[in-house]
Design a protein around this motif. Structure first.
Motif, mmCIF file in Angstrom:
data_model
loop_
_atom_site.group_PDB
_atom_site.id
_atom_site.type_symbol
_atom_site.label_atom_id
_atom_site.label_comp_id
_atom_site.label_asym_id
_atom_site.label_seq_id
_atom_site.Cartn_x
_atom_site.Cartn_y
_atom_site.Cartn_z
ATOM 1 N N THR A 94 -55.931 45.816 -44.066
ATOM 2 C CA THR A 94 -56.535 45.404 -45.339
ATOM 3 C C THR A 94 -57.231 46.571 -46.026
ATOM 4 O OG1 THR A 94 -57.003 43.252 -44.355
ATOM 5 C CG2 THR A 94 -58.117 43.744 -46.402
ATOM 6 N N VAL A 95 -58.020 47.279 -45.267
ATOM 7 C CA VAL A 95 -58.866 48.312 -45.878
ATOM 8 C C VAL A 95 -58.080 49.575 -46.197
ATOM 9 C CG1 VAL A 95 -60.870 49.805 -45.509
ATOM 10 C CG2 VAL A 95 -60.935 47.440 -44.752
ATOM 11 N N LEU A 96 -57.190 49.953 -45.285
ATOM 12 C CA LEU A 96 -56.513 51.240 -45.482
ATOM 13 C C LEU A 96 -55.214 51.095 -46.254
ATOM 14 C CD1 LEU A 96 -57.120 52.881 -41.995
ATOM 15 C CD2 LEU A 96 -58.470 53.091 -44.071
ATOM 16 N N ASN A 97 -54.771 49.866 -46.447
ATOM 17 C CA ASN A 97 -53.514 49.610 -47.128
ATOM 18 C C ASN A 97 -53.506 50.224 -48.522
ATOM 19 O OD1 ASN A 97 -51.010 48.581 -47.608
ATOM 20 N ND2 ASN A 97 -51.780 46.582 -48.288
ATOM 21 N N GLY A 98 -52.495 51.009 -48.773
ATOM 22 C CA GLY A 98 -52.369 51.573 -50.108
ATOM 23 C C GLY A 98 -53.182 52.842 -50.288
ATOM 24 N N HIS A 99 -54.183 53.010 -49.442
ATOM 25 C CA HIS A 99 -54.956 54.250 -49.519
ATOM 26 C C HIS A 99 -54.459 55.209 -48.466
ATOM 27 C CE1 HIS A 99 -57.904 52.687 -52.372
ATOM 28 N NE2 HIS A 99 -57.734 51.567 -51.735
#
Lengths: 213, 64
Positions: A94-99
């Motif tokens: 959730t948190v690191l997705n896409g980043h």
């Protein structure tokens, strides 16, 4: 290399979800995003994220994910509870997705017992929100976590309950360590367990940075 | 897990090195296999990419 600001970190960490069915005996609760951001930002300023980072008793993954976001290239979170690791891995996505933590960063999860740990390293940076030992039968839980930190870490950041400073300082000194920073933080903790009476309590916590010999 | 994690791991029982055996890979990710102690021979399973390094007496019985 400057990492993200403490505020940016905290905001990103706010999407981390808490245990839906916490285990009282493991004292499972969410480490506040603000506090995780504070600790990992500070660790970055001290270049402590250049070492391998190990989160002892990672739970929701909060501190491990915070360390990764704050710039640590190699992070591992360990927990005794398989459910916690599933949650931590979901939170990571959730948190690191896409980043994209990016291919140069790794964040790993492993199952193990902190008091009978599987680490061979002695120069990690440990981050940990250990059980405070508030539950019966768990009284020295934070001491056990400190002992493991002393074995595997060059530097550790640990969160303890109010009134722990003299214990932590003397424990560290006996084990060849030194408390270099100490600060207080207030935790809001929602009502989790049947024995909690207030709907939301706050908990005064103390955070210590220790350099280990 | 990535193989590089082995750099900081050891057997929780006797602290000797671990070797990766029967590894299943998904790209660079080790998703299955065993970490085996080079001294005592204890095997620690990698389950869905997460190594289970609990001492054997703390492991749950595998569901039937």
């Amino acid at each position: 290399m400057a990492g993200p600001s403490r505020r940016t970190l905290a905001r990103r960490l706010e999407s981390i979800v808490d245990f839906s069915d916490p285990a009282a005996d493991l004292e499972q609760y969410l480490t506040p995003a603000e506090l995780a951001a504070h600790i990992c930002h500070l660790a970055g300023l001290h270049d402590d994220l250049d070492r391998r980072v190990v989160d002892l008793g990672t739970g929701t993954g909060m501190l491990a994910i915070a360390a990764s976001l704050a710039g640590a290239r190699r992070v591992a979170g360990i927990d005794v509870d398989a459910g916690a690791l599933d949650l931590a891995r979901r939170n990571e996505r959730t948190v690191l997705n896409g980043h994209g933590a990016g291919s140069d960063r790794t964040l790993e999860w492993l199952r193990g017992d902190v008091t009978r740990h599987p680490f061979s390293t002695s120069d990690a940076t440990v981050v940990s929100n250990p059980p405070f030992g508030a539950q019966r039968g768990n009284r020295h839980a934070d001491r056990d976590f400190l002992e493991t930190a002393g074995e595997i870490a060059a530097v550790s950041y640990t969160i303890h309950n109010e009134g722990s400073q003299s214990f932590v300082e003397s424990y560290a000194a006996d084990a060849g360590g030194e408390v270099t920073h100490a600060f207080r933080a207030t935790f809001p903790i929602a009502k989790r367990f049947a024995f909690h009476t207030e709907s939301e309590e706050t908990l005064e916590a103390e955070v210590f940075r220790i350099e280990w010999e | 897990m990535k193989e590089s994690l082995l750099e900081i791991l050891c057997c929780p029982l006797d602290k000797h090195d671990l070797e990766l055996e029967n590894a299943d890979y998904d790209d660079e990710e080790v998703v299955g296999g065993n970490l085996v102690c080079t001294e005592c021979g204890e095997a620690y399973p990698i389950e869905d990419g997460i190594p289970n390094l609990l001492p054997p007496d703390m492991r749950e019985e595998t569901p039937a």
